[in-house]
Design an enzyme around this catalytic site. Structure first.
Site, PDB file in Angstrom:
ATOM      1  N   HIS A   1      -9.985  -3.820   3.803  1.00  0.00           N
ATOM      2  CA  HIS A   1     -10.182  -2.564   3.083  1.00  0.00           C
ATOM      3  C   HIS A   1     -11.646  -2.142   3.177  1.00  0.00           C
ATOM      4  O   HIS A   1     -12.539  -2.987   3.231  1.00  0.00           O
ATOM      5  CB  HIS A   1      -9.779  -2.712   1.619  1.00  0.00           C
ATOM      6  CG  HIS A   1      -8.299  -2.600   1.408  1.00  0.00           C
ATOM      7  ND1 HIS A   1      -7.606  -1.439   1.649  1.00  0.00           N
ATOM      8  CD2 HIS A   1      -7.381  -3.498   1.005  1.00  0.00           C
ATOM      9  CE1 HIS A   1      -6.328  -1.626   1.388  1.00  0.00           C
ATOM     10  NE2 HIS A   1      -6.168  -2.877   0.992  1.00  0.00           N
ATOM     11  N   LYS A  34      -5.932   4.746 -10.749  1.00  0.00           N
ATOM     12  CA  LYS A  34      -6.382   6.106 -10.434  1.00  0.00           C
ATOM     13  C   LYS A  34      -5.462   7.134 -11.074  1.00  0.00           C
ATOM     14  O   LYS A  34      -5.894   8.214 -11.473  1.00  0.00           O
ATOM     15  CB  LYS A  34      -6.431   6.310  -8.921  1.00  0.00           C
ATOM     16  CG  LYS A  34      -6.975   7.674  -8.483  1.00  0.00           C
ATOM     17  CD  LYS A  34      -7.296   7.695  -7.013  1.00  0.00           C
ATOM     18  CE  LYS A  34      -6.059   7.803  -6.178  1.00  0.00           C
ATOM     19  NZ  LYS A  34      -5.468   9.177  -6.209  1.00  0.00           N
TER      20      LYS A  34
END
Length: 930
Positions: A158, A590
């Site tokens: 990532h 999120k």
């Protein structure tokens, strides 16, 4: 760089006891050497400038002094671009050297603790097993646990890992040199050589490019991931097994259970194509080939090393017939080795391993050993190792049967010829598009998406259970469908070539219904990874990933519907009646904020546990945790013990992401300790698991439900409902500039859009970490607590929250993680980033809300925990942050100035490089920013 002045200016250092003196000595030593290197390469002026900035940043950090803020602005505004790069590199490297000193000190204190004969520490396998044995668990209970247990950290690529491999290798050498100073009594000459080597490595660091010149390819990410097997996994995983076996043998003697290989390292690197168009079928094959090649290289090297030591002669020992047969198969029997059966046996294995490597398509170095028959699989290699072990034990050479030979045997069992299970992952919408096309061309209808859910399920089950393929070589499919089918066909080839364990899992991102799972089952059938019929066989685990708040709330219902399908239950029986479910922390955070995300995941685990028990199916949870608290990160030991009762059940997989991979697994001793922590927590959660709430279960859950609702509203109101928030986010963080840093192969957004909804969770959290506001790790908590207190009698409400904190591991872990984030955040620095927002009214409105909530969070955190300062219960981390802050904070100040220049039109390569260097430096310093 003058570390001594930093120490003298920090009144908190007086609280450090003598145990930390070696740490301060190491920091001073490394700081002095870096300072000397800076003077030698850049001159006294550069050194003095760095010191001036550091001292001014310290004043601003401690006192939020407006005069210090003005001084910083003046200094930074006057810096040339070239001088800025020098200053950034100086602070970045000192921050990294400080981290190295911290790691060495942690190991030093741990070793001192063990050498003093002190009780094992929490998180150690030793303590976990002692507790289990003291609790009355017998050999049968332990054997049952080890037989079905799975503990698997899974490495993912990532874009928060910014460290270059060259820099990491250099840091590991510095760490080794520091450990040599700490562990051994060096002679004056040895000490001089040690210092010279340290200076040389720091000089190499200074003269090495910190940034990659081009964006990482997936091939690069694969190699970076493989490095950690060489650094720690291949040696430290067997060490942990040996430690467990030794302890059980010591405590239980002949009754000690067999310890099956339950700790395995997984990987997504090269198999995760969700949003990454660069992961193709060729790339996936390359990942599997490189993994296998590394495993075979390790075995060949170990067999050669151990074989060299096995000089036992026939006239001195009586070997077994099986060993004699193995030795006789050696293709290379020089006269001087004719009476050394063990050496000949190891030569035989070496020859077969080399032949195996060649058979699997790996590039091998031509040797002097004659060709031999390759191993069919790793089980045959393990059998040969067992033959040697049994023969050694037969003639009382028990100590030779342990040590390196035992570790090699365990490594072969854990890593096989594939090294690590490589997971596949793709978004559910991509699968849907492929099935739509198969449906249209196979049925001559174009209404797949118009069918009702029941009709689609019925059609999918019909096709899945039919041996007749839906795919036809006479039909022409779109490029995107062909690409997906090639990936799946490659998965079948990889299993055929390297074994089923090489690619056992298929993860479905954004699972929202049963159809998503059945569509993948259909695609697997089309490439031979699912064999249809009355007694079907499923060649891969199909793993739904629930990521959003809505999906987490629905996951129990979805799995209940899935298990109600008789044919799917038949498929599960071919997977030992085990169903894995992945829970996503990043997107849910999120989507709904820190409190709501954690609570919805906790509730989802409770509901899944009930649904699986109802259908008598074994649950394995896969936790998609990131490096930061905002993405589910935090201490693994506490996180696992805080899971709902019954949800761990001996099996757990967890992602390891971003720069935390390097900080946790690059150094062998630290890597071993982190792996032990996962094992210890799983043992305790499974064998000592109990419900800590008792009759308070419903009461506490009702409180958390209210807190989550209030927190969700507060977070959504700020992020998704406040006009201009997107502009504030884009201007007050380096999100736009992150896209230009060569830190990963994956795009920052799932599609071409700058909307927050489309932004990946990783760069979202990464950006807030860089500007030190870190709102994903705390925003909404203060408002939620305040609303709850107002709804209840203030004293009664607060007392209930305090009681929950004292008695409930979930609440303790939640607040402990938030405590850590608040300590790493800095509203003074965040305010400087906020000044980059061009709309002054918008800036004051939104940043004012953020600052107020930050203060509110601290107020209620202290009220609930009884603490009076952040990290009061974690003095080790508090000390670490005190040591690092003087070198991280200036990087933030420099980044603000550089962003201001870049956004005003100064887009020279020097400015862009300096911005990227600050991103690198802050990330490396904070260690879990992404």
């Amino acid at each position: 760089m003058s570390i001594s002045s930093s120490e003298n200016n920090n009144p908190e250092d007086n609280s450090l006891n003598d145990k930390d003196l070696p740490l301060r000595d190491d920091i001073r030593l490394l700081g002095r050497m870096l300072g000397d290197t800076l003077r030698e390469n850049e001159g006294d002026g550069a050194f003095d400038l760095v010191e001036k900035i550091r001292q001014t940043a310290i004043r601003f950090h401690r006192e939020q002094d407006p005069e210090a803020r003005h001084e910083l602005d003046v200094i930074l505004n006057e810096l040339s671009n070239k001088a800025t790069v020098t200053v950034v590199r100086a602070f970045s490297y000192f921050s990294q050297l400080c981290n190295i000193a911290e790691d060495v000190h942690h190991n030093r204190r741990r070793r001192a603790h063990l050498c003093a004969g002190s009780s094992p520490q929490a998180g150690s396998v030793t303590l976990a097993l002692e507790r289990v044995l003291a609790n009355g668990k017998d050999s049968a209970a332990l054997a049952s646990f080890f037989a079905k247990a799975i503990v698997s950290p899974v490495l993912t690529a990532h874009p928060t890992e910014v460290q270059r491999r060259s820099i990491l290798d250099c840091q590991l050498t510095i760490e080794r040199l520091l450990k040599d100073r700490a562990r051994t009594q060096l002679t004056p000459n040895e000490l001089r050589h040690n210092k010279e080597n340290l200076r040389a490595m720091i000089q190499i660091l200074w003269q090495t490019r910190m940034l990659r010149s081009v964006r990482l390819s997936v091939h690069d990410e694969i190699e970076n991931g493989l490095a950690f097997y060489s650094y720690s996994f291949l040696t430290e995983v067997p060490y942990i097994y040996a430690k467990i076996e030794n302890l059980l043998e010591h405590r239980m003697g002949q009754d000690a259970p067999n310890v099956a290989s339950f700790l395995r390292i997984g990987s997504w690197i090269g198999g995760d194509r969700d949003g990454n168009p660069f992961v193709t079928h060729q790339v996936m094959l390359h990942a599997a080939e490189r993994q296998s090649a590394l495993a075979l290289e390790f075995y060949i090297d170990e067999v050669e090393k151990i074989g060299h030591t096995m000089s036992l002669a026939e006239r001195m020992v009586n070997v077994t017939d099986e060993l004699e047969e193995l030795a006789a198969s050696s293709p290379d029997i020089p006269a001087c080795r004719i009476d050394e059966p063990y050496r000949r046996a190891f030569v035989a294995m070496n020859a077969r391993l080399t032949a195996t490597s060649k058979r699997l398509g790996h590039t091998t170095t031509p040797g002097q050993i004659e060709p031999s028959e390759p191993y069919a699989d790793s089980a045959e290699f393990i059998h040969d190792l067992d033959v040697i072990t049994a023969s050694l034990k037969q003639h009382k050479s028990n100590w030779l049967a342990r040590g390196p030979l035992r570790n090699l045997r365990r490594a072969a069992d854990v890593f096989g010829f594939h090294l690590a299970p490589l997971d596949m992952r793709q978004h559910s919408k991509v699968h849907e598009q492929v099935v739509v096309e198969l449906f249209e061309l196979g049925t001559h209808r174009n209404d797949y998406l118009d069918l009702s859910e029941d009709d689609r399920i019925e059609w999918l089950l019909t096709e899945i259970s039919s041996p007749r393929p839906l795919l036809s070589p006479y039909l022409e499919y779109s490029d995107s469908t062909q690409a997906e089918l090639r990936i799946l066909q490659m998965a079948a080839e990889i299993q055929s070539r390297f074994g089923h364990a090489a690619m056992p899992n298929y993860i479905i991102s954004m699972t929202t219904n049963v159809i998503n799972v059945l569509e993948v089952a259909l695609l697997l059938k089309e490439v031979g990874l699912l064999q249809a019929g009355e007694n079907p066989f499923l060649g891969m685990n199909i793993i739904p990933l629930f990521e959003t708040i809505t999906d987490l709330r629905d996951c129990g219902v979805i799995m209940d519907q899935l298990f109600a399908l008789p044919y799917y239950r038949k498929l599960l029986m071919s997977r030992k009646n085990v169903q894995e479910v992945m829970l996503g922390y990043s997107d849910s955070n999120k989507d709904g904020g820190f409190i709501t995300s954690n609570w919805e995941i906790y509730k989802a685990e409770i509901e899944l546990t009930k649904v699986f028990a109802k259908h008598n199916i074994e649950l394995r949870l896969f936790h998609g945790r990131g490096g930061t608290v905002g993405r589910g990160g935090g201490p693994s030991y506490q996180a696992i013990l805080a899971q709902p009762p019954g949800s761990v059940n001996g099996q757990i997989r967890v992602t390891e992401q971003g720069e935390v991979i390097g900080s946790k697994y690059a150094e062998p001793e630290i890597g071993r300790r982190n792996l032990e922590t996962l094992v210890a927590a799983t043992i305790e959660a499974t064998l000592l698991g109990h419900d800590p709430l008792g009759d308070n279960d419903d009461r506490y859950h009702q409180v958390m439900e209210k807190l989550a609702d209030h927190s969700f509203s507060a977070y959504r109101n700020l992020v998704f409902e406040t006009p201009g928030f997107k502009q504030f986010f884009q201007e007050s963080t380096p999100i736009r500039e992150i896209a230009g840093l060569h830190i990963g192969s994956r795009p920052a957004s799932r599609k071409q859009s700058d909307d927050i909804e489309d932004l990946r969770a990783i760069p979202w959290v990464f950006s807030w970490g860089l500007n030190r506001a870190m709102i994903p790790g705390w925003y909404g908590f203060g408002l939620a607590i305040e609303a709850f207190i107002q709804e209840n009698q203030s004293d009664v409400g607060l007392e209930l929250l305090q009681e929950m904190y004292r008695t409930w591991p979930f609440m303790q872990t939640l607040l402990s993680n938030m405590d850590m984030v608040l300590a790493k955040s800095d509203m003074g620095i965040a305010s400087r980033y906020a000044e980059l927002v061009t709309d002054e009214v918008l800036r004051e409105q939104i940043f004012g809300r953020i600052r107020e909530e930050w203060e509110r969070c601290q107020k209620w955190l202290f009220a609930i925990t009884g603490n009076t300062e952040l990290l009061q219960d974690n003095p080790t981390l508090a000390r670490s942050l005190r040591n690092r802050s003087p070198y991280i904070d200036p990087l933030n100040h420099l980044q603000v100035e550089l962003l201001r220049r870049y956004r005003s039109g100064e887009d020279s390569d020097e400015v862009k490089r300096a911005i990227h260097l600050t991103i690198n430096g802050v990330t490396s310093g904070l260690r879990n920013s992404g």
